[in-house]
Enzyme design. Structure first.
Site, PDB file in Angstrom:
ATOM      1  CB  SER A 266      -1.066  -0.075   1.244  1.00 56.29           C
ATOM      2  OG  SER A 266      -1.080   0.909   1.777  1.00 56.29           O
ATOM      3  CE  LYS A 267       3.501   4.108  -4.533  1.00 57.82           C
ATOM      4  NZ  LYS A 267       3.978   2.220  -5.295  1.00 57.82           N
ATOM      5  NE  ARG A 268      -4.456   3.856   3.437  1.00 57.04           N
ATOM      6  CZ  ARG A 268      -6.132   3.152   4.078  1.00 57.04           C
ATOM      7  NH1 ARG A 268      -6.788   2.646   3.124  1.00 57.04           N
ATOM      8  NH2 ARG A 268      -5.715   2.592   4.939  1.00 57.04           N
ATOM      9  CD  GLN A 269       2.359  10.690   4.841  1.00 60.19           C
ATOM     10  OE1 GLN A 269       1.977  10.873   3.818  1.00 60.19           O
ATOM     11  NE2 GLN A 269       3.072  11.224   6.022  1.00 60.19           N
TER      12      GLN A 269
END
Ligand code: GLU
Length: 504
Positions: A266-269
């Site tokens: 995932s790229k969600r911070q």
């Protein structure tokens, strides 16, 4: 025997928070250097000025410091101030523009690079044509073979539009480039399929590809350790080393990091930033241990590795090619083990900021009481922030609905009778008894037996009276902790009286 000193580097772009993948790269470069008694360099790759974020370098170094990943050379933090140390500086690419200019000139002089005057518009059209024909987008070499006269003319046309030329690498039209990767093994590339990519952009800044090669060479890097996403760029880098007549360093590309369902991480911070993990109360040593296992395996049963253990055991040969699964459940498990290894006093210090955030006025309470809470709750903590989920009932007399006081096999009159009698029994406890969890438990169990009650009839309402919850630590533990609040049973009796009046 090759006695060359190992020199590794971590070369982040300062674009914001620190991603799990970046930390893995930094950690592996650090461990490799430490294992072989080498030098670990931090270089900042900020040639894409549009992506630069203020304060990102300081933040990155603080995160690395918190996790115990250190650098011997390059950009370092000294008393919160950024400094550069080492004989191959500057270590920030935007301060090295003259160097890139000098080295690109060398390639131009030797005919291994050329100016390209194509306008952005022409390149966009070219790309659209190639895409329409389902061909990979690639520069067509229009400026590769221009005569001196044509060049002057093209330059003039470009300048009239207020634009400047770029410099491209002249990639050999035939032959094969071989990458001997320490992890992926041998990968062969057909030069004809490689693009005459840009080395110097029209704003005079180098591209990543050019700067990385010049810098790794000039900084005498022996091992380039980085993410797998850079594999396709590596043949171009190797050709640049060849164009300069330099020996290339060894390359080790680290496997992708995947979600448990094998999709790309995932790229969600919030899911992948180290800052967030630290602020939720993941311990640095747990994070380091967990991240070291993303792609590396010591091939032993041991799962808990301190930084020293990692340094002693780390080697790139034990890094896998296949994607490494980031399993948050495993991270929680590992973090809880690391929490339990600490003393109650250490855990208390670690959870204090979370208690303060939850508005608990810890300064009003006796430390023995806070330590007792930790003793009872520590096995339930996956992350330090969990402490705030479990503690309200220790600090304030709980509010709850009277219906939950009655155990499923009992009724209200019996419960009332039991609590009233038990209250009297507890009043006979000596201080010594209150201080011993074992004595509290054995005395109450003995009393239950003597009076011929079921355990549930007594222990259920006692627990609810103390915690206000259907699920909580057992009543012996609650009594033991609550007595420590001011070394008196006053609070305990207040809770039992409240339950009695709710029933009455
Ligand atoms: N600046 C690149 C990055 O942030 C470094 C890649 C490399 O290590 O060569 O990923």
């Amino acid at each position: 025997m090759n006695t060359q000193q190992v020199r590794t580097r971590f070369a982040p772009s300062p674009t914001g928070y620190v991603h799990i993948g970046s930390l893995r790269t930094a950690l592996f470069a650090f461990l490799y250097a430490r294992h072989f008694g080498g030098v670990n360099v931090l270089r900042i790759e900020d040639t894409d000025q549009t992506r630069k974020v203020d304060g990102a370098i300081e933040n990155l170094l603080q995160v690395m410091q918190a996790l115990g990943v250190s650098f011997d050379e390059g950009v370092v933090l000294d008393d919160d101030q950024l400094k550069q140390e080492g004989e191959y500086g500057p270590y920030i690419q935007s301060e090295r523009l003259e160097i890139y200019k000098e080295y690109s000139q060398k390639l131009l002089d030797q005919g291994k690079a050329y100016f390209c005057y194509c306008s952005p518009q022409r390149l966009t059209e070219l790309r659209a044509e190639q895409t329409a024909l389902k061909k990979p987008p690639m520069y067509d070499g229009a400026c590769r073979y221009l005569t001196q006269e044509e060049r002057e003319q093209k330059l003039e046309e470009l300048e009239l539009q207020g634009l400047s030329p770029v410099i491209r690498q002249k990639i050999p039209k035939d032959g094969i480039t071989v990458l001997q990767d320490l992890i992926y093994g041998e990968i062969k590339y057909d030069n004809a399929l490689l693009d005459d990519h840009i080395l110097i952009k029209s704003d005079g800044f180098p591209t990543y590809h050019f700067a990385v090669v010049v810098d790794d060479h000039l900084m005498q890097i022996t091992h380039v350790i980085r993410g797998e996403e850079w594999v396709p760029s590596t043949p171009k880098h190797i050709l640049l080393y060849e164009a300069f007549g330099w020996d290339a360093p060894k390359f080790a590309h680290l496997p992708l990091i995947l979600n448990p369902d094998k999709s790309k991480l995932s790229k969600r911070q919030g899911d992948v930033s180290l800052e967030d993990f630290l602020s939720k109360g993941y311990l640095p040593e747990a994070l380091v241990n967990f991240i070291a296992f993303l792609g590396w395996n010591p091939k032993t049963e041991q799962e808990l590795f301190s930084m020293d253990d990692l340094i002693a055991n780390f080697d790139l040969v034990k890094v896998n090619k296949s994607g490494a699964v980031f399993d948050p459940v495993k991270l929680d498990w590992m973090n809880s083990l690391y929490i339990r290894q600490k003393s109650n006093q250490q855990i208390l210090e670690l959870v204090k900021p979370f208690l303060l955030d939850a508005q608990v006025k810890i300064e009003d309470y006796d430390e023995q009481f806070l330590l007792a809470i930790i003793e009872i709750e520590k096995d339930r903590l996956k992350i330090l922030a969990d402490i705030t989920k479990h503690i309200d009932y220790y600090f304030a007399v709980p509010e709850y609905d009277s219906s939950i006081l009655i155990w499923k096999k009992a009724d209200a009159p019996t419960t009332l009778e039991v609590l009233t009698k038990l209250e009297n029994h507890l009043k006979t406890f000596s201080e010594e008894q209150w201080f011993s969890l074992d004595m509290i438990e054995s005395s109450i169990k003995q009393w239950i037996g003597d009076n011929g009650y079921d355990n549930g009839t007594v222990l259920w309402p006692l627990r609810v009276a103390l915690s206000g919850l259907e699920r909580s630590p057992n009543p012996f533990e609650l009594l033991w902790v609550l007595y420590k609040k001011g070394q008196t049973a006053e609070d305990i009796f207040q809770r039992i009286s409240q339950a009695i009046s709710k029933l009455g």
